[in-house]
Motif scaffolding. Structure first.
Motif, PDB file in Angstrom:
ATOM      1  N   ASP A 165      44.959  50.293  31.459  1.00  0.00           N
ATOM      2  CA  ASP A 165      44.834  49.071  30.632  1.00  0.00           C
ATOM      3  C   ASP A 165      45.214  47.687  31.353  1.00  0.00           C
ATOM      4  OD1 ASP A 165      44.595  50.291  28.072  1.00  0.00           O
ATOM      5  OD2 ASP A 165      46.789  50.763  28.029  1.00  0.00           O
ATOM      6  N   ARG A 166      44.533  46.797  31.139  1.00  0.00           N
ATOM      7  CA  ARG A 166      44.933  45.638  32.055  1.00  0.00           C
ATOM      8  C   ARG A 166      46.265  45.193  31.861  1.00  0.00           C
ATOM      9  NH1 ARG A 166      40.384  40.961  32.374  1.00  0.00           N
ATOM     10  NH2 ARG A 166      38.313  42.317  32.260  1.00  0.00           N
ATOM     11  N   VAL A 167      46.881  44.732  33.006  1.00  0.00           N
ATOM     12  CA  VAL A 167      48.185  44.291  33.021  1.00  0.00           C
ATOM     13  C   VAL A 167      48.221  42.718  33.721  1.00  0.00           C
ATOM     14  CG1 VAL A 167      49.374  46.313  32.971  1.00  0.00           C
ATOM     15  CG2 VAL A 167      48.634  45.482  35.315  1.00  0.00           C
ATOM     16  N   GLU A 168      49.195  41.961  33.696  1.00  0.00           N
ATOM     17  CA  GLU A 168      49.041  40.633  34.416  1.00  0.00           C
ATOM     18  C   GLU A 168      49.725  40.633  35.744  1.00  0.00           C
ATOM     19  OE1 GLU A 168      47.627  37.796  33.408  1.00  0.00           O
ATOM     20  OE2 GLU A 168      46.661  38.997  31.879  1.00  0.00           O
ATOM     21  N   GLU A 169      51.001  41.576  35.780  1.00  0.00           N
ATOM     22  CA  GLU A 169      51.723  41.716  37.038  1.00  0.00           C
ATOM     23  C   GLU A 169      52.112  43.211  37.232  1.00  0.00           C
ATOM     24  OE1 GLU A 169      55.774  39.932  38.738  1.00  0.00           O
ATOM     25  OE2 GLU A 169      54.188  38.389  37.823  1.00  0.00           O
ATOM     26  N   VAL A 204      46.700  41.336  49.199  1.00  0.00           N
ATOM     27  CA  VAL A 204      46.549  41.053  47.942  1.00  0.00           C
ATOM     28  C   VAL A 204      47.878  40.939  47.258  1.00  0.00           C
ATOM     29  CG1 VAL A 204      45.616  42.228  45.897  1.00  0.00           C
ATOM     30  CG2 VAL A 204      44.855  43.055  47.935  1.00  0.00           C
ATOM     31  N   GLY A 205      48.127  39.550  46.627  1.00  0.00           N
ATOM     32  CA  GLY A 205      49.197  39.189  46.393  1.00  0.00           C
ATOM     33  C   GLY A 205      50.148  39.119  47.529  1.00  0.00           C
ATOM     34  N   THR A 206      51.439  39.643  47.250  1.00  0.00           N
ATOM     35  CA  THR A 206      52.244  40.000  48.530  1.00  0.00           C
ATOM     36  C   THR A 206      52.427  40.953  49.005  1.00  0.00           C
ATOM     37  OG1 THR A 206      54.133  40.586  46.978  1.00  0.00           O
ATOM     38  CG2 THR A 206      53.825  38.181  47.384  1.00  0.00           C
ATOM     39  N   ALA A 207      51.238  42.098  48.650  1.00  0.00           N
ATOM     40  CA  ALA A 207      51.163  43.345  49.234  1.00  0.00           C
ATOM     41  C   ALA A 207      50.014  43.256  50.389  1.00  0.00           C
ATOM     42  CB  ALA A 207      50.774  44.271  48.196  1.00  0.00           C
ATOM     43  N   LEU A 208      50.209  44.349  51.214  1.00  0.00           N
ATOM     44  CA  LEU A 208      49.131  44.501  52.211  1.00  0.00           C
ATOM     45  C   LEU A 208      48.797  46.096  52.237  1.00  0.00           C
ATOM     46  CD1 LEU A 208      48.501  42.394  54.602  1.00  0.00           C
ATOM     47  CD2 LEU A 208      49.860  43.611  56.252  1.00  0.00           C
ATOM     48  N   VAL A 209      47.368  46.010  52.044  1.00  0.00           N
ATOM     49  CA  VAL A 209      46.780  47.267  51.951  1.00  0.00           C
ATOM     50  C   VAL A 209      45.688  47.599  53.096  1.00  0.00           C
ATOM     51  CG1 VAL A 209      47.132  47.201  49.708  1.00  0.00           C
ATOM     52  CG2 VAL A 209      45.092  46.325  50.353  1.00  0.00           C
ATOM     53  N   GLY A 220      54.332  45.133  47.634  1.00  0.00           N
ATOM     54  CA  GLY A 220      54.414  43.936  47.184  1.00  0.00           C
ATOM     55  C   GLY A 220      54.199  43.669  45.702  1.00  0.00           C
ATOM     56  N   THR A 221      54.096  42.638  45.189  1.00  0.00           N
ATOM     57  CA  THR A 221      53.627  42.126  43.714  1.00  0.00           C
ATOM     58  C   THR A 221      52.339  41.675  43.690  1.00  0.00           C
ATOM     59  OG1 THR A 221      55.939  41.754  43.222  1.00  0.00           O
ATOM     60  CG2 THR A 221      54.258  40.924  41.716  1.00  0.00           C
ATOM     61  N   ILE A 222      51.467  42.299  42.814  1.00  0.00           N
ATOM     62  CA  ILE A 222      50.154  41.824  42.525  1.00  0.00           C
ATOM     63  C   ILE A 222      49.834  41.060  41.307  1.00  0.00           C
ATOM     64  CG2 ILE A 222      47.739  42.263  42.627  1.00  0.00           C
ATOM     65  CD1 ILE A 222      48.263  44.342  44.806  1.00  0.00           C
ATOM     66  N   SER A 279      47.159  39.496  38.006  1.00  0.00           N
ATOM     67  CA  SER A 279      45.820  39.453  37.698  1.00  0.00           C
ATOM     68  C   SER A 279      45.162  38.230  38.465  1.00  0.00           C
ATOM     69  CB  SER A 279      45.686  39.352  36.163  1.00  0.00           C
ATOM     70  OG  SER A 279      46.307  38.395  35.917  1.00  0.00           O
ATOM     71  N   GLN A 280      45.876  37.251  38.802  1.00  0.00           N
ATOM     72  CA  GLN A 280      45.438  35.877  39.744  1.00  0.00           C
ATOM     73  C   GLN A 280      45.417  36.019  40.879  1.00  0.00           C
ATOM     74  OE1 GLN A 280      43.803  33.630  37.532  1.00  0.00           O
ATOM     75  NE2 GLN A 280      44.457  35.367  35.706  1.00  0.00           N
ATOM     76  N   SER A 281      46.158  37.186  41.487  1.00  0.00           N
ATOM     77  CA  SER A 281      46.284  37.101  42.953  1.00  0.00           C
ATOM     78  C   SER A 281      44.831  36.998  43.805  1.00  0.00           C
ATOM     79  CB  SER A 281      46.844  38.453  43.368  1.00  0.00           C
ATOM     80  OG  SER A 281      48.388  38.594  42.838  1.00  0.00           O
ATOM     81  N   THR A 282      45.144  36.282  44.832  1.00  0.00           N
ATOM     82  CA  THR A 282      43.810  36.286  45.868  1.00  0.00           C
ATOM     83  C   THR A 282      43.966  37.458  46.573  1.00  0.00           C
ATOM     84  OG1 THR A 282      45.163  34.939  47.457  1.00  0.00           O
ATOM     85  CG2 THR A 282      43.982  33.856  45.805  1.00  0.00           C
ATOM     86  N   ILE A 283      42.750  37.977  47.012  1.00  0.00           N
ATOM     87  CA  ILE A 283      42.758  38.847  48.212  1.00  0.00           C
ATOM     88  C   ILE A 283      41.867  38.166  49.537  1.00  0.00           C
ATOM     89  CG2 ILE A 283      41.080  40.968  48.467  1.00  0.00           C
ATOM     90  CD1 ILE A 283      40.648  41.250  45.676  1.00  0.00           C
ATOM     91  N   GLU A 284      42.620  38.170  50.507  1.00  0.00           N
ATOM     92  CA  GLU A 284      42.346  37.917  51.808  1.00  0.00           C
ATOM     93  C   GLU A 284      42.230  38.945  52.880  1.00  0.00           C
ATOM     94  OE1 GLU A 284      44.841  35.356  55.300  1.00  0.00           O
ATOM     95  OE2 GLU A 284      45.513  35.468  53.286  1.00  0.00           O
ATOM     96  N   LEU A 285      41.073  38.987  53.740  1.00  0.00           N
ATOM     97  CA  LEU A 285      40.740  39.758  54.683  1.00  0.00           C
ATOM     98  C   LEU A 285      41.791  39.220  55.816  1.00  0.00           C
ATOM     99  CD1 LEU A 285      39.252  42.377  56.026  1.00  0.00           C
ATOM    100  CD2 LEU A 285      37.528  40.536  56.729  1.00  0.00           C
ATOM    101  N   VAL A 286      42.873  40.217  56.287  1.00  0.00           N
ATOM    102  CA  VAL A 286      43.648  39.959  57.128  1.00  0.00           C
ATOM    103  C   VAL A 286      43.282  40.620  58.723  1.00  0.00           C
ATOM    104  CG1 VAL A 286      46.077  40.438  57.992  1.00  0.00           C
ATOM    105  CG2 VAL A 286      45.672  40.140  56.036  1.00  0.00           C
ATOM    106  N   GLU A 287      42.584  41.684  58.730  1.00  0.00           N
ATOM    107  CA  GLU A 287      41.934  42.158  59.766  1.00  0.00           C
ATOM    108  C   GLU A 287      40.849  43.176  59.512  1.00  0.00           C
ATOM    109  OE1 GLU A 287      43.689  45.590  62.816  1.00  0.00           O
ATOM    110  OE2 GLU A 287      45.021  43.999  62.386  1.00  0.00           O
TER     111      GLU A 287
END
Length: 218
Positions: free
Chosen positions: A32-36, A108-113, A154-156, A158-166
């Motif tokens: 199910d969709r979640v906001e955070e 993604v949000g404050t997490a790194l994957v 970290g926390t993600i 539904s509005q979090s941005t996704i940034e390519l770090v490497e």
């Protein structure tokens, strides 16, 4: 175009019985969709898998699926698919398999994957979506989605941005990996994929077995 989260979804395993199924199964595919939600090294809080042999674990903590494929599948099936139809946590845009490389690191949000492998789809997808072609078609196209390990919790939202770090220097795309994996006959290509250090351990083991078998046959 920026990489965006279309849907953030979690869910715990539950019993599922659909029309045409001989028996019910316990699966974590329905989300199910979640906001955070907080993402740990083992996956999202409030999210889990039932089949721990083939799904989940640190190398497969996060499941991504590109939103763009939904239009294709819905046209083929002639109906709308449910949210997170492929059991993914993150339904994303502008992150197709052909453009996502093994070893890529994303914030993604404050997490790194870090991307670890293509998703190996199973029959639960057909059962959940009540389609008898989706599993076959995802394998044929290589549009399977993909999995990631968590480098930093970290926390993600539904509005979090996704940034390519490497971007991983080998530039081995998920789509290429899928094409080699499902074709199951080019041991040299398998060797190249298996040599990429961030690749999931499960894929390294699977490819090693296949390479041994193919070398013995040649």
């Amino acid at each position: 175009m920026g990489k965006m989260i279309h849907a953030l979804s979690t869910g715990l395993p539950k019993e599922m019985k659909k029309d045409g199924m001989k028996r019910s199964i316990v699966t974590g595919i329905k989300k199910d969709r979640v906001e955070e939600v907080f993402l740990t090294k083992d996956g999202f809080k409030g999210d889990d898998v039932a089949d721990k042999r083939n799904h989940g674990g640190p190398d497969r903590a996060v499941c991504f699926y590109p939103l763009e494929h939904y239009k294709k599948w819905e046209e083929e099936l002639g109906r709308v698919l449910p949210n997170a139809a492929f059991g993914e946590n993150l339904t994303v845009t502008n992150m197709l398999e052909e453009n996502v490389y093994i070893g890529n690191i994303y914030k993604v949000g404050t997490a790194l994957v870090q991307i670890t492998q293509g998703r190996i789809p199973c029959s639960t997808i057909d059962q959940y979506t009540e389609a008898d072609t989706l599993l076959k078609r995802t394998i044929e196209t290589g549009f399977t989605g993909y999995l990631a390990r968590v480098l930093e919790e970290g926390t993600i939202t539904s509005q979090s941005t996704i940034e390519l770090v490497e971007e991983h220097p080998e530039k081995m795309s998920i789509l290429t990996c899928n094409q080699v994996y499902f074709a199951n006959e080019d041991w040299k290509a398998m060797e190249e994929i298996a040599s990429i250090e961030p690749l999931a351990e499960d894929w390294k083991r699977r490819l090693a077995k296949r390479m041994d078998r193919l070398k013995q046959q040649s």
